[in-house]
Design an enzyme around this catalytic site. Structure first.
Site, PDB file in Angstrom:
ATOM      1  N   CYS A 289       0.856  -1.190   0.000  1.00 56.78           N
ATOM      2  CA  CYS A 289       0.000   0.000   0.000  1.00 56.78           C
ATOM      3  C   CYS A 289       0.884   1.229   0.000  1.00 56.78           C
ATOM      4  O   CYS A 289       1.907   1.255   0.668  1.00 56.78           O
ATOM      5  CB  CYS A 289      -0.858   0.078   1.256  1.00 56.78           C
ATOM      6  N   GLU A 290       0.469   2.264  -0.712  1.00 53.64           N
ATOM      7  CA  GLU A 290       1.177   3.540  -0.621  1.00 53.64           C
ATOM      8  C   GLU A 290       0.904   4.159   0.751  1.00 53.64           C
ATOM      9  O   GLU A 290       1.772   4.752   1.351  1.00 53.64           O
ATOM     10  CB  GLU A 290       0.722   4.500  -1.723  1.00 53.64           C
TER      11      GLU A 290
END
Ligand SMILES: Cc1ncc(COP(=O)(O)O)c(C=O)c1O
Lengths: 404, 150
Positions: B62-63
């Protein structure tokens, strides 16, 4: 000024297919003018054959087209010889070949390499893979308070006598244009080999590798209105000749026996396997197309877009701008105070504004400025002032939603 | 191991969201009203203390940062979840997923298709493997969590 935006934009079929989107993710990849698509289509329809290998006339035609593409790039960069243009699949691939190739002939245990805080991972990780395990050390030029390249600190770090200096021409995360002429001059005076990562810089301004006296310059075709999977590693002959090939097989050899092989001359020595022929031809077509445009007018247009966007952003409360509006190649990075960039980007996506959120393959930069990342707006020649105004309105909507 | 408090509190909050905000979301037509609700869902959940923000609970891919906790009740075999993220929209979307699958047994979970709700609500056109949103990574971790504890 010879700049007709509607006429220019019409040459990009992507916008006809997506009239409702505003594309501001140009630093990730650019759209392609019809001329590039046509050149690749023509290659596959009329010229396709493997280059350099086959005896037949068709292969010779394909080879001629492929080598003409190399000459186009050589002229574009003002390289001394076409063989100084090595085809790669992009900047990342180029860096991996380059760093691997320097190890041994140029770099040995205890040598230092100097990069900057703003580098893309493509100019960091290959050093980790190919150089650090063999005792090479990496030094990093810090940022100024305005997130610019710190020339004073750079001059100081050059006293550690780095063998190689490897810096981006334009920062992909911030858009700031580095003082490359000064960087090359100082680094050469300190006796270093100089590499410039031109992935974002090549599309911004004319690059003359001889005038700059840079030793290596790398870029990707897809960030120059050309096809994905194409790219260039430019190097001065004397340095390219030192590089050990990273990949083996195909046209890169002279002779092979089971006990060993000898390598071909430049440029083939560094181009193992069947090359991306259509990619090279598409990239050359992109360069020819670009040379037909008014480059100064395009630069001014992009500066105008940055200026307009930047001014608009300053009127939206709580926006924190990470990029400055001057010496900027068309990228604005920002954050909304106390909010995650991913949220802002999603709310823009809902309004059909394509931007990128995150750390933009430059994690160390965001660690240095103590930030989770940013939302990046990047502009290209085909973007309009109207699009900027729409984007500012969408940004205002997003900011208001997040503030509730 | 007795069930940590966070799972009980999260279960109550998820039940409330399922009963109250979800029907509301189903009624709404415009994206702004939907996102307005989505972005406040996170506030309904109990706050993570720093102990739960450990790297071992981070979901890779995930960013934004996302922490997922899992607990299986040894008697009922139900799977309980707790979640936190530093991004509000991802957190809201995952809450909508968890509100449908929290406290299910593995057999019940196998029949569930919680991601369809996001399409139905038109919150996420497609759950792509793109890094930037991380939804898929969290979903995969939930599914693997159930599978490996059957
Ligand atoms: C400054 C810079 N260097 C290197 C790269 C890597 O380019 P590619 O992904 O085309 O190999 C990029 C692309 O984002 C970039 O912006």
């Amino acid at each position: 000024m010879n700049f007709n935006l509607p006429a220019l934009r019409q040459q990009f079929p992507f916008f006809t297919a997506h009239p409702d989107w505003i594309y501001l993710d140009n630093a990730a990849t650019l759209h392609k003018p019809q001329a590039v698509l046509d050149a690749m289509n023509t290659f596959y329809s009329h010229q396709n054959s493997n280059v350099h290998r086959s005896a037949h006339g068709l292969s010779q035609q394909a080879t001629a087209a492929f080598e003409a593409a190399r000459s186009t790039v050589a002229h574009f960069l003002n390289a001394r010889f076409p063989h100084e243009i090595i085809w790669t699949s992009g900047t990342t691939a180029g860096f991996n070949q380059l760093v691997f190739g320097l190890m041994g002939p140029v770099l040995q245990s205890g040598d230092r390499v100097l990069i900057s805080t703003m580098e893309h991972h493509a100019n960091i990780v290959p050093w980790h893979i190919h150089a650090l395990p063999f005792g090479v050390e990496l030094d990093v030029v810090p940022l100024t308070a305005e997130h610019r390249f710190d020339l004073t600190a750079f001059a100081e770090l050059l006293k550690c006598k780095p063998k190689v200096v490897s810096i981006s021409h334009v920062s992909n995360a911030l858009g700031h244009i580095q003082p490359i002429a000064e960087i090359v001059r100082l680094a050469k005076a300190a006796g270093a080999i100089v590499i410039l990562d031109g992935a974002q810089g090549i599309v911004w301004e004319k690059v003359d590798v001889q005038a700059l006296d840079v030793d290596f310059y790398l870029f990707s075709g897809h960030k120059l209105y050309g096809p994905t999977g194409s790219g260039v590693l430019y190097g001065k002959t004397e340095y390219l000749e030192l590089l050990r090939p990273l990949l083996g097989g195909g046209e890169m050899i002279k002779t092979v026996s089971f006990s060993g092989s000898s390598w071909n001359d430049l440029p083939y020595r560094l181009e193992a396997g069947t090359p991306n022929m259509a990619g090279a031809i598409g990239l050359a077509a992109a360069i020819v197309w670009l040379q037909q445009q008014d480059l100064v007018a395009i630069q001014q247009h992009k500066q105008g877009l940055v200026q307009r966007f930047y001014e608009g952003c300053r009127r939206i409360p709580a926006l924190e701008l990470l990029s400055g509006p001057t010496t900027n190649a068309g990228i604005v990075a920002l954050n909304l105070k106390n909010e995650h960039p991913a949220d802002l980007a999603t709310l823009l996506d809902q309004q059909k504004i394509a931007v990128r959120a995150g750390t933009h393959c430059a994690m160390p930069l965001f660690q240095a400025i103590n930030s989770k990342g940013s939302v990046r707006f990047s502009f290209a020649c085909y973007n309009s002032f109207d699009e900027i105004d729409h984007t500012l309105a969408a940004l205002t909507t997003a900011v208001e939603l997040l503030a509730e | 191991m007795i069930r940590p408090d966070i799972f009980t509190k999260t279960a109550t909050a998820l039940k409330n969201i399922y009963d109250n905000q979800l029907p509301q979301l189903r009624q709404l037509k415009d994206w702004q009203s939907k996102y307005r609700i989505l972005m406040t869902l996170g506030k309904e959940l109990p706050a993570f203390d720093s102990d739960w923000h450990r790297d071992e609970f981070l979901v890779q891919g995930c960013e934004s940062k996302a922490w997922l906790l899992h607990y299986q009740d040894p008697v009922t075999t139900q799977h309980f979840w707790a979640f936190d993220s530093d991004a509000r929209i991802v957190k809201g979307l995952i809450i909508l997923i968890l509100a449908q699958v929290n406290a299910l047994t593995a057999e019940e979970f196998a029949k569930a298709t919680p991601e369809l709700l996001l399409n139905e609500l038109q919150l996420q056109q497609n759950i792509s493997p793109s890094r930037s949103n991380g939804l898929l990574a969290v979903l995969t971790k939930i599914k693997n969590g159930v599978r490996s504890h059957c």
